[in-house]
Scaffold this motif. Sequence first.
Motif, PDB file in Angstrom:
ATOM      1  N   ILE A   8       0.853  -1.183   0.000  1.00  0.00           N
ATOM      2  CA  ILE A   8       0.000   0.000   0.000  1.00  0.00           C
ATOM      3  C   ILE A   8       0.887   1.229   0.000  1.00  0.00           C
ATOM      4  O   ILE A   8       1.852   1.319   0.760  1.00  0.00           O
ATOM      5  N   THR A   9       0.561   2.184  -0.863  1.00  0.00           N
ATOM      6  CA  THR A   9       1.345   3.417  -0.936  1.00  0.00           C
ATOM      7  C   THR A   9       0.896   4.395   0.143  1.00  0.00           C
ATOM      8  O   THR A   9      -0.129   4.198   0.810  1.00  0.00           O
ATOM      9  N   HIS A  10       1.628   5.491   0.263  1.00  0.00           N
ATOM     10  CA  HIS A  10       1.295   6.491   1.276  1.00  0.00           C
ATOM     11  C   HIS A  10      -0.055   7.145   1.012  1.00  0.00           C
ATOM     12  O   HIS A  10      -0.661   7.721   1.919  1.00  0.00           O
ATOM     13  N   ILE A  11      -0.553   7.048  -0.234  1.00  0.00           N
ATOM     14  CA  ILE A  11      -1.859   7.633  -0.530  1.00  0.00           C
ATOM     15  C   ILE A  11      -2.940   6.563  -0.635  1.00  0.00           C
ATOM     16  O   ILE A  11      -4.066   6.856  -1.049  1.00  0.00           O
ATOM     17  N   GLY A  12      -2.602   5.341  -0.285  1.00  0.00           N
ATOM     18  CA  GLY A  12      -3.624   4.309  -0.166  1.00  0.00           C
ATOM     19  C   GLY A  12      -3.841   3.423  -1.366  1.00  0.00           C
ATOM     20  O   GLY A  12      -4.777   2.605  -1.355  1.00  0.00           O
ATOM     21  N   SER A  13      -3.020   3.519  -2.362  1.00  0.00           N
ATOM     22  CA  SER A  13      -3.135   2.603  -3.501  1.00  0.00           C
ATOM     23  C   SER A  13      -2.600   1.236  -3.100  1.00  0.00           C
ATOM     24  O   SER A  13      -1.514   1.135  -2.527  1.00  0.00           O
ATOM     25  N   THR A  14      -3.359   0.203  -3.411  1.00  0.00           N
ATOM     26  CA  THR A  14      -2.997  -1.133  -2.945  1.00  0.00           C
ATOM     27  C   THR A  14      -2.692  -2.092  -4.090  1.00  0.00           C
ATOM     28  O   THR A  14      -3.159  -1.915  -5.217  1.00  0.00           O
ATOM     29  N   ASN A  15      -1.907  -3.095  -3.744  1.00  0.00           N
ATOM     30  CA  ASN A  15      -1.596  -4.182  -4.655  1.00  0.00           C
ATOM     31  C   ASN A  15      -1.711  -5.474  -3.848  1.00  0.00           C
ATOM     32  O   ASN A  15      -1.028  -5.612  -2.825  1.00  0.00           O
ATOM     33  N   ILE A  16      -2.561  -6.374  -4.286  1.00  0.00           N
ATOM     34  CA  ILE A  16      -2.831  -7.606  -3.546  1.00  0.00           C
ATOM     35  C   ILE A  16      -2.478  -8.798  -4.424  1.00  0.00           C
ATOM     36  O   ILE A  16      -2.867  -8.855  -5.593  1.00  0.00           O
TER      37      ILE A  16
END
Length: 113
Positions: free
Chosen positions: A49-57
């Motif tokens: 998860i990036t600092h701005i909330g983008s996620t990779n699962i």
Amino acid sequence: QLQASGGGLVQPGGSLRLSCVASGTIFSFNVMGWYRQAPGKRRDLVASITHIGSTNIAHSVKGRFTISRDNAKNTVYLEMSSLRPEDTAVYYCYIIDNLGTYWGQGTQVTVSS
């Protein structure tokens, strides 16, 4: 420094929440996440998860695991549900910022009846 917690023994179908707190100098622009490593296997990315909330699962856990973070607490969470025996591994948190990649000490998750 990263401190992970929340691992343990859980039955198949159960849930766990992992937490990882980062301390020290942390740049605002960063990525936090979790890898896992089962015995005899390579370390694989679970979620980030990036600092701005983008996620990779990872595909293997999509729909069962959720990653989130609290920037005010420099903490990343991994909510794990519908756990399976194949989820058994040591889970490592990490953070990537301007200075490099840092790892936590790992927390054991065992899914067994």
